[in-house]
Design a protein around this motif. Structure first.
Motif, PDB file in Angstrom:
ATOM      1  N   LEU A   1      -8.998   3.508 -12.060  1.00 48.18           N
ATOM      2  CA  LEU A   1      -8.366   2.446 -11.282  1.00 48.18           C
ATOM      3  C   LEU A   1      -8.903   2.402  -9.858  1.00 48.18           C
ATOM      4  CD1 LEU A   1      -5.823   0.585 -11.783  1.00 48.18           C
ATOM      5  CD2 LEU A   1      -4.640   2.223 -10.395  1.00 48.18           C
TER       6      LEU A   1
ATOM      7  N   LEU B   1       2.473   1.727  -3.389  1.00 53.96           N
ATOM      8  CA  LEU B   1       1.453   2.141  -4.345  1.00 53.96           C
ATOM      9  C   LEU B   1       1.144   3.623  -4.210  1.00 53.96           C
ATOM     10  CD1 LEU B   1      -0.782   1.543  -6.372  1.00 53.96           C
ATOM     11  CD2 LEU B   1      -2.154   0.707  -4.535  1.00 53.96           C
ATOM     12  N   TYR B   2       1.028   4.091  -2.964  1.00 49.00           N
ATOM     13  CA  TYR B   2       0.757   5.506  -2.715  1.00 49.00           C
ATOM     14  C   TYR B   2       1.896   6.365  -3.245  1.00 49.00           C
ATOM     15  CZ  TYR B   2      -0.910   9.511  -0.039  1.00 49.00           C
ATOM     16  OH  TYR B   2      -1.382  10.726   0.320  1.00 49.00           O
TER      17      TYR B   2
ATOM     18  N   ILE C   1       4.975   7.744 -16.987  1.00 49.41           N
ATOM     19  CA  ILE C   1       4.343   6.516 -17.471  1.00 49.41           C
ATOM     20  C   ILE C   1       4.950   5.288 -16.793  1.00 49.41           C
ATOM     21  CG2 ILE C   1       4.115   5.064 -19.490  1.00 49.41           C
ATOM     22  CD1 ILE C   1       3.700   7.614 -21.030  1.00 49.41           C
TER      23      ILE C   1
ATOM     24  N   ILE D   1       1.310  18.615  -4.300  1.00 44.74           N
ATOM     25  CA  ILE D   1       0.259  18.266  -3.343  1.00 44.74           C
ATOM     26  C   ILE D   1       0.449  16.821  -2.944  1.00 44.74           C
ATOM     27  CG2 ILE D   1      -2.200  18.072  -3.024  1.00 44.74           C
ATOM     28  CD1 ILE D   1      -2.400  20.113  -5.382  1.00 44.74           C
TER      29      ILE D   1
ATOM     30  N   LEU E   1      -1.327  14.666 -19.052  1.00 45.31           N
ATOM     31  CA  LEU E   1      -1.519  14.444 -17.620  1.00 45.31           C
ATOM     32  C   LEU E   1      -2.988  14.324 -17.274  1.00 45.31           C
ATOM     33  CD1 LEU E   1       1.097  16.707 -15.900  1.00 45.31           C
ATOM     34  CD2 LEU E   1       1.064  14.257 -16.034  1.00 45.31           C
TER      35      LEU E   1
ATOM     36  N   ILE F   1      -7.413  15.349  -7.863  1.00 47.41           N
ATOM     37  CA  ILE F   1      -6.745  16.595  -7.512  1.00 47.41           C
ATOM     38  C   ILE F   1      -5.647  16.919  -8.514  1.00 47.41           C
ATOM     39  CG2 ILE F   1      -5.186  17.546  -5.792  1.00 47.41           C
ATOM     40  CD1 ILE F   1      -7.124  16.405  -3.722  1.00 47.41           C
ATOM     41  N   ASN F   2      -4.989  15.901  -9.043  1.00 45.46           N
ATOM     42  CA  ASN F   2      -4.004  16.179 -10.074  1.00 45.46           C
ATOM     43  C   ASN F   2      -4.653  16.545 -11.390  1.00 45.46           C
ATOM     44  OD1 ASN F   2      -1.394  15.784  -8.838  1.00 45.46           O
ATOM     45  ND2 ASN F   2      -2.125  13.740  -8.435  1.00 45.46           N
TER      46      ASN F   2
ATOM     47  N   PHE G   1      -8.795   3.433   0.971  1.00 47.29           N
ATOM     48  CA  PHE G   1      -7.624   3.481   0.112  1.00 47.29           C
ATOM     49  C   PHE G   1      -8.010   3.638  -1.353  1.00 47.29           C
ATOM     50  CE2 PHE G   1      -3.341   3.320  -0.613  1.00 47.29           C
ATOM     51  CZ  PHE G   1      -3.060   2.474  -1.670  1.00 47.29           C
TER      52      PHE G   1
ATOM     53  N   SER H   1       2.477   1.470 -10.616  1.00 50.96           N
ATOM     54  CA  SER H   1       1.299   1.522  -9.762  1.00 50.96           C
ATOM     55  C   SER H   1       0.292   0.460 -10.169  1.00 50.96           C
ATOM     56  CB  SER H   1       0.670   2.906  -9.807  1.00 50.96           C
ATOM     57  OG  SER H   1       0.169   3.164 -11.090  1.00 50.96           O
TER      58      SER H   1
ATOM     59  N   PHE I   1      -9.031  10.196  -5.429  1.00 54.12           N
ATOM     60  CA  PHE I   1      -8.809  11.615  -5.170  1.00 54.12           C
ATOM     61  C   PHE I   1      -7.425  12.073  -5.564  1.00 54.12           C
ATOM     62  CE2 PHE I   1     -12.462  13.585  -3.713  1.00 54.12           C
ATOM     63  CZ  PHE I   1     -13.231  12.662  -3.037  1.00 54.12           C
ATOM     64  N   ILE I   2      -6.436  11.165  -5.549  1.00 54.23           N
ATOM     65  CA  ILE I   2      -5.124  11.533  -6.091  1.00 54.23           C
ATOM     66  C   ILE I   2      -5.271  11.922  -7.556  1.00 54.23           C
ATOM     67  CG2 ILE I   2      -2.928  10.537  -6.814  1.00 54.23           C
ATOM     68  CD1 ILE I   2      -2.957   9.005  -4.138  1.00 54.23           C
TER      69      ILE I   2
ATOM     70  N   ILE J   1      -4.019  15.320   0.061  1.00 52.20           N
ATOM     71  CA  ILE J   1      -4.875  14.243  -0.407  1.00 52.20           C
ATOM     72  C   ILE J   1      -5.193  13.299   0.740  1.00 52.20           C
ATOM     73  CG2 ILE J   1      -4.953  12.262  -1.928  1.00 52.20           C
ATOM     74  CD1 ILE J   1      -3.129  13.941  -3.784  1.00 52.20           C
TER      75      ILE J   1
ATOM     76  N   VAL K   1      -6.078   6.980 -13.544  1.00 54.56           N
ATOM     77  CA  VAL K   1      -5.898   6.725 -12.112  1.00 54.56           C
ATOM     78  C   VAL K   1      -7.241   6.728 -11.400  1.00 54.56           C
ATOM     79  CG1 VAL K   1      -4.900   7.725 -10.039  1.00 54.56           C
ATOM     80  CG2 VAL K   1      -3.553   7.530 -12.075  1.00 54.56           C
TER      81      VAL K   1
ATOM     82  N   ILE L   1       0.840  -1.201   0.000  1.00 53.78           N
ATOM     83  CA  ILE L   1       0.000   0.000   0.000  1.00 53.78           C
ATOM     84  C   ILE L   1       0.875   1.251   0.000  1.00 53.78           C
ATOM     85  CG2 ILE L   1      -1.564   1.336   1.443  1.00 53.78           C
ATOM     86  CD1 ILE L   1      -2.983  -1.190   2.140  1.00 53.78           C
TER      87      ILE L   1
ATOM     88  N   TYR M   1      -3.427  20.152 -12.866  1.00 59.11           N
ATOM     89  CA  TYR M   1      -2.628  20.127 -14.087  1.00 59.11           C
ATOM     90  C   TYR M   1      -3.548  20.173 -15.293  1.00 59.11           C
ATOM     91  CZ  TYR M   1       1.317  18.762 -11.203  1.00 59.11           C
ATOM     92  OH  TYR M   1       2.293  18.716 -10.275  1.00 59.11           O
TER      93      TYR M   1
ATOM     94  N   LEU N   1       3.257   5.050 -13.605  1.00 56.22           N
ATOM     95  CA  LEU N   1       1.908   4.523 -13.827  1.00 56.22           C
ATOM     96  C   LEU N   1       1.923   3.011 -13.954  1.00 56.22           C
ATOM     97  CD1 LEU N   1      -1.036   5.629 -14.657  1.00 56.22           C
ATOM     98  CD2 LEU N   1      -0.330   5.053 -16.926  1.00 56.22           C
TER      99      LEU N   1
ATOM    100  N   LEU O   1      -3.800  10.763 -18.001  1.00 60.14           N
ATOM    101  CA  LEU O   1      -3.217   9.901 -16.970  1.00 60.14           C
ATOM    102  C   LEU O   1      -4.031   9.930 -15.691  1.00 60.14           C
ATOM    103  CD1 LEU O   1       0.616  10.564 -17.187  1.00 60.14           C
ATOM    104  CD2 LEU O   1      -0.504   8.408 -17.439  1.00 60.14           C
TER     105      LEU O   1
ATOM    106  N   ILE P   1       3.781   9.899 -10.218  1.00 57.62           N
ATOM    107  CA  ILE P   1       3.367  10.086 -11.617  1.00 57.62           C
ATOM    108  C   ILE P   1       3.361  11.570 -11.957  1.00 57.62           C
ATOM    109  CG2 ILE P   1       1.433   9.893 -13.211  1.00 57.62           C
ATOM    110  CD1 ILE P   1       0.571   7.431 -11.763  1.00 57.62           C
ATOM    111  N   PHE P   2       2.798  12.359 -11.057  1.00 56.10           N
ATOM    112  CA  PHE P   2       2.586  13.773 -11.358  1.00 56.10           C
ATOM    113  C   PHE P   2       3.721  14.638 -10.844  1.00 56.10           C
ATOM    114  CE2 PHE P   2      -1.494  12.752 -12.831  1.00 56.10           C
ATOM    115  CZ  PHE P   2      -1.953  11.739 -12.021  1.00 56.10           C
TER     116      PHE P   2
ATOM    117  N   LEU Q   1       1.825   6.441  -7.115  1.00 54.67           N
ATOM    118  CA  LEU Q   1       0.739   7.246  -7.652  1.00 54.67           C
ATOM    119  C   LEU Q   1       1.035   8.727  -7.554  1.00 54.67           C
ATOM    120  CD1 LEU Q   1      -2.337   5.310  -6.351  1.00 54.67           C
ATOM    121  CD2 LEU Q   1      -1.810   5.772  -8.706  1.00 54.67           C
ATOM    122  N   ASN Q   2       1.705   9.130  -6.477  1.00 52.83           N
ATOM    123  CA  ASN Q   2       2.032  10.546  -6.378  1.00 52.83           C
ATOM    124  C   ASN Q   2       3.216  10.931  -7.240  1.00 52.83           C
ATOM    125  OD1 ASN Q   2       0.155  11.761  -4.532  1.00 52.83           O
ATOM    126  ND2 ASN Q   2       0.934  10.286  -3.077  1.00 52.83           N
TER     127      ASN Q   2
END
Lengths: 212, 101
Positions: B41, A26-27, A43, A102, B31, B20-21, B10, A49, B16-17, A106, B38, A23, B25, A46, B34, A33-34, A30-31
């Motif tokens: 998913l 994964l978190y 990618i 950010i 993006l 918010i992105n 989770f 993830s 929400f990730i 989240i 997410v 977990i 963006y 991604l 992408l 990526i951006f 995911l963050n």
């Protein structure tokens, strides 16, 4: 109420440390990526993830969807993104990534959503002695306990018996998407060096016979 | 299992990730796509865990259709970005003003 929350976290720690590690990774992916500057790196995160999600689903015992996510998401969708980024020259991504990163907001928002959903709208009654009225009701499929081999077999029993029409329509959606993508991107003015063999070989009597 | 609601938490956090992105963006088309992936998913994971909670097979079936729709929508979206790049040679959503006089 809050003590229940901490009891659950304690049980989660005692269940499996690798599950928590999954977990956490994964978190992170995911963050990231951006957060990555290079779009190829985003990618890659991604894809990682998606891999973490498939392992997560293996822990839950849904092995079919773990493999299906690997095939569909990593094998088809990420490859599409990769091809598009190869064709496109992205230089201005570096300018747009100077915004605030950010990461913690989240988590706070999700914890807030947890409290809103599960303490004000308590529709999930997960007690063993089910003493409350739940919103959800059960459907009576035919008794799958006699036919249980795996989750995939049960899915097939229901999908092809009760939802066969939706299955066919899903195929139609994929066909239309395929045709649509090719029809969008095709260019009539593209000069190709294609040979038309029949025209080259073709003759007629006016070329070959000279009847003076 | 004891902690189904934490797994749903989770899954909502994954959603929400992406969300918010998406809203932060908005200027970069790739993006946006992408973050759409997410979000889908996260929704898939929540459907699967809810099928485990209620011991029902419908959650599995709906995730299959969500996967179908996700694949087709992403392919069309990427085809549109390729067309847009051909026209403008940038990936900047503020310059989608083809209908402007």
């Amino acid at each position: 109420m809050i003590l229940n929350f901490y009891k659950k976290i304690f049980f989660m720690f005692s269940f499996n440390v690798l599950f928590l590690l999954n977990i956490f990774i994964l978190y992170l992916n995911l963050n990231l990526i951006f957060y990555a500057k290079n779009p190829i790196y985003s990618i890659i995160f991604l894809m990682l993830s998606f891999l973490n999600i498939s392992i997560f689903l293996l822990y839950l015992g849904i092995e079919f969807f773990a493999l299906l996510i690997l095939i569909i998401y990593v094998g088809a969708i990420s490859i599409l993104f990769l091809f598009v980024i190869m064709l496109i020259d992205i230089k201005e991504v570096l300018l747009l990534k100077k915004q605030n990163f950010i990461f913690i907001n989240i988590l706070i928002l999700c914890i807030g959503m947890y409290f809103i959903l599960f303490y004000f709208f308590n529709y999930l009654n997960l007690d063993i002695n089910n003493s409350g009225d739940t919103v959800a009701s059960y459907k009576e499929w035919f008794n799958l306990a006699f036919f249980y081999k795996s989750d995939l077999s049960n899915l097939g029993l229901i999908l092809f018996n009760f939802y066969y029409l939706a299955f066919i329509e899903a195929g139609i959606i994929l066909l239309i998407a395929m045709i649509g993508c090719i029809a969008l991107v095709i260019d009539e003015n593209f000069i190709s060096k294609k040979q038309y063999l029949f025209e080259q070989i073709l003759t007629n009597n006016k070329k070959n016979l000279n009847l003076y | 299992m004891i902690f189904y609601d934490l797994i749903i938490l989770f899954a909502i956090s994954i959603f929400f990730i992406g969300f918010i992105n998406l809203i932060s963006y908005k200027k970069n088309l790739i993006l946006i796509l992408l973050s759409l992936e997410v979000m889908l998913l996260g929704i898939n994971v929540s459907f699967l865990t809810s099928s485990l909670i209620f011991d029902d097979i419908e959650g599995y079936i709906f995730t299959m259709f969500i996967l179908v729709v996700a694949g087709s929508e992403i392919s069309i979206g990427l085809a549109l970005t390729i067309l847009f790049y051909r026209a403008k040679s940038v990936i900047y959503t503020d310059s989608i003003n083809f209908l402007k006089s």
